[in-house]
Design an enzyme around this catalytic site. Structure first.
Site, mmCIF file in Angstrom:
data_model
loop_
_atom_site.group_PDB
_atom_site.id
_atom_site.type_symbol
_atom_site.label_atom_id
_atom_site.label_comp_id
_atom_site.label_asym_id
_atom_site.label_seq_id
_atom_site.Cartn_x
_atom_site.Cartn_y
_atom_site.Cartn_z
ATOM 1 N N SER A 241 -3.564 1.741 -3.423
ATOM 2 C CA SER A 241 -2.580 1.321 -2.418
ATOM 3 C C SER A 241 -2.349 -0.174 -2.540
ATOM 4 O O SER A 241 -2.895 -0.825 -3.423
ATOM 5 C CB SER A 241 -3.094 1.652 -1.019
ATOM 6 O OG SER A 241 -4.157 0.770 -0.709
ATOM 7 N N LYS A 242 -1.566 -0.697 -1.631
ATOM 8 C CA LYS A 242 -1.217 -2.121 -1.680
ATOM 9 C C LYS A 242 -2.439 -3.040 -1.582
ATOM 10 O O LYS A 242 -2.361 -4.208 -1.939
ATOM 11 C CB LYS A 242 -0.207 -2.448 -0.577
ATOM 12 C CG LYS A 242 1.117 -1.764 -0.823
ATOM 13 C CD LYS A 242 2.269 -2.495 -0.182
ATOM 14 C CE LYS A 242 3.586 -1.832 -0.501
ATOM 15 N NZ LYS A 242 3.762 -0.555 0.247
ATOM 16 N N ARG A 243 -3.541 -2.508 -1.096
ATOM 17 C CA ARG A 243 -4.764 -3.329 -1.035
ATOM 18 C C ARG A 243 -5.240 -3.696 -2.436
ATOM 19 O O ARG A 243 -5.975 -4.636 -2.624
ATOM 20 C CB ARG A 243 -5.888 -2.573 -0.305
ATOM 21 C CG ARG A 243 -5.729 -2.511 1.185
ATOM 22 C CD ARG A 243 -6.851 -1.727 1.818
ATOM 23 N NE ARG A 243 -6.774 -0.297 1.485
ATOM 24 C CZ ARG A 243 -7.571 0.324 0.655
ATOM 25 N NH1 ARG A 243 -8.549 -0.324 0.055
ATOM 26 N NH2 ARG A 243 -7.417 1.615 0.423
#
Ligand code: GLU
Length: 337
Positions: A246-248
């Site tokens: 994910s964007k993390r």
């Protein structure tokens, strides 16, 4: 088909799914269809659709039917297909497979809280399933807030997933799902079932995160007398910490990889190995050799770990293959910036 929602920049996970769909279609001399799933009008933007189309093209994943190509089964944007959905919604309502629900948000929330306090999975009670015709007519005329729910029949849904094998879902765990906010505002599971049928989709290859949607879509197909496509659910892509990518996890969009200097052939080669493996030592694959070698039998069930070192290695390999002239040309935009 690949059916991206234009709610963000082209994600590497969507690009991987598109690649697998593309390879499968090309290998079997099929058509690869691009459908834009923009039923969620608040979150869908043309800017993202543009990014998705541009980056597929940049990667060399080209479609045979799509919003910019006049195919036989268009339009290929869900927002332009509302009359088709309205026809099938009407059929479901008439045949008593769907119903108007007038429950308020507060009522539904109280129900959810209660069910959870009893240790039950939250699901719709079915309160509006048996309203009499007069009451429905009156509420509709008064323009009371409403949604349309699909009646989930009590049964076990079975299907054979081309990657995961035989699967069974008990519908006792699913409440009657909302399929539309009104006749002109349909939601994902319903629109997908209609489109896959109307567009004569033979194979639905998509991420495992959609697995729980499949029984819902099958039940809608059954209620409408549609044939069923074959399903193949691809393993999730995991970050180095083994949680869903994910964007993390730094870069996740294709345009970011492009900005960082990765070549399309490196990204293609890298993505092919996110869940697929030829079963030997070979690591270097062009898109045309992938078309020859690819098969769903060699797609794994376990999550695929995104290893950026592998991508760097492949990018180094492909950069070294370039002539000085070509490399100069590729570098100029970066230097100018
Ligand atoms: N629109 C969905 C998404 O972007 C894909 C749906 C599907 O492949 O059925 O995740």
């Amino acid at each position: 088909r690949i059916a991206p929602s234009p709610t963000g920049f082209l994600h590497i996970g969507t690009a991987r799914t598109a690649l697998f769909c593309y390879l499968f279609a090309k290998k079997h001399q099929g058509s690869f269809v691009l459908r834009i799933e923009d039923t969620d009008l608040e979150r869908s933007f043309l800017q993202f659709e543009k990014d998705i189309l541009e980056n597929f093209k940049w990667l060399g994943i080209e479609w045979d039917e799509g919003p910019d190509i006049d195919g036989k089964y268009g339009p290929y944007r869900q927002s332009e297909r509302l009359n088709i959905y309205a026809k099938y919604l009407d059929k479901l309502l008439k045949e008593d497979n769907a119903y108007y629900c007038f429950c308020s948000e507060e009522e539904l929330e109280a129900q959810r809280q209660y069910q959870m306090s009893q240790g039950l999975a939250p699901r719709y009670s079915g309160k509006c399933a048996n309203l009499d015709k007069k009451t429905i007519k009156k509420k509709l005329a008064e323009e009371k807030p409403r949604v349309i729910r699909f009646k989930i029949p009590a049964k076990k849904v079975n299907f054979n997933d081309l990657i995961r094998g035989k699967l069974e879902f008990d519908t006792a765990l699913i409440g009657d799902i909302i399929i539309a906010k009104d006749l002109n505002n349909t939601l994902y599971n319903f629109a997908v079932a209609v489109d896959d049928f109307e567009m004569k989709i033979s194979h639905v290859i998509r991420g495992e995160d959609h697995l729980s949607n499949t029984p819902k879509q099958i039940l809608i197909q059954e209620a409408l007398g549609f044939s069923q496509p074959q399903y193949a659910h691809l393993p999730l892509i995991l970050g180095p910490d083994r949680t869903k990518l994910s964007k993390r996890h730094e870069s996740v969009s294709v345009s970011e990889f492009k900005k960082e200097g990765y070549l399309p052939e490196s990204i293609i080669n890298f993505m092919a190995f996110l869940g697929w493996n030829p079963g030997d030592e070979r690591e270097i694959y062009s898109i045309s050799s992938l078309i020859k070698e690819f098969s769903l039998e060699k797609v794994q069930k376990a999550g695929a770990v995104f290893n950026v070192k592998k991508l760097d290695f492949l990018n180094g390999f492909y950069i070294r293959q370039k002539s000085a002239e070509k490399l100069t040309e590729l570098c100029i935009p970066y230097l100018a910036e």
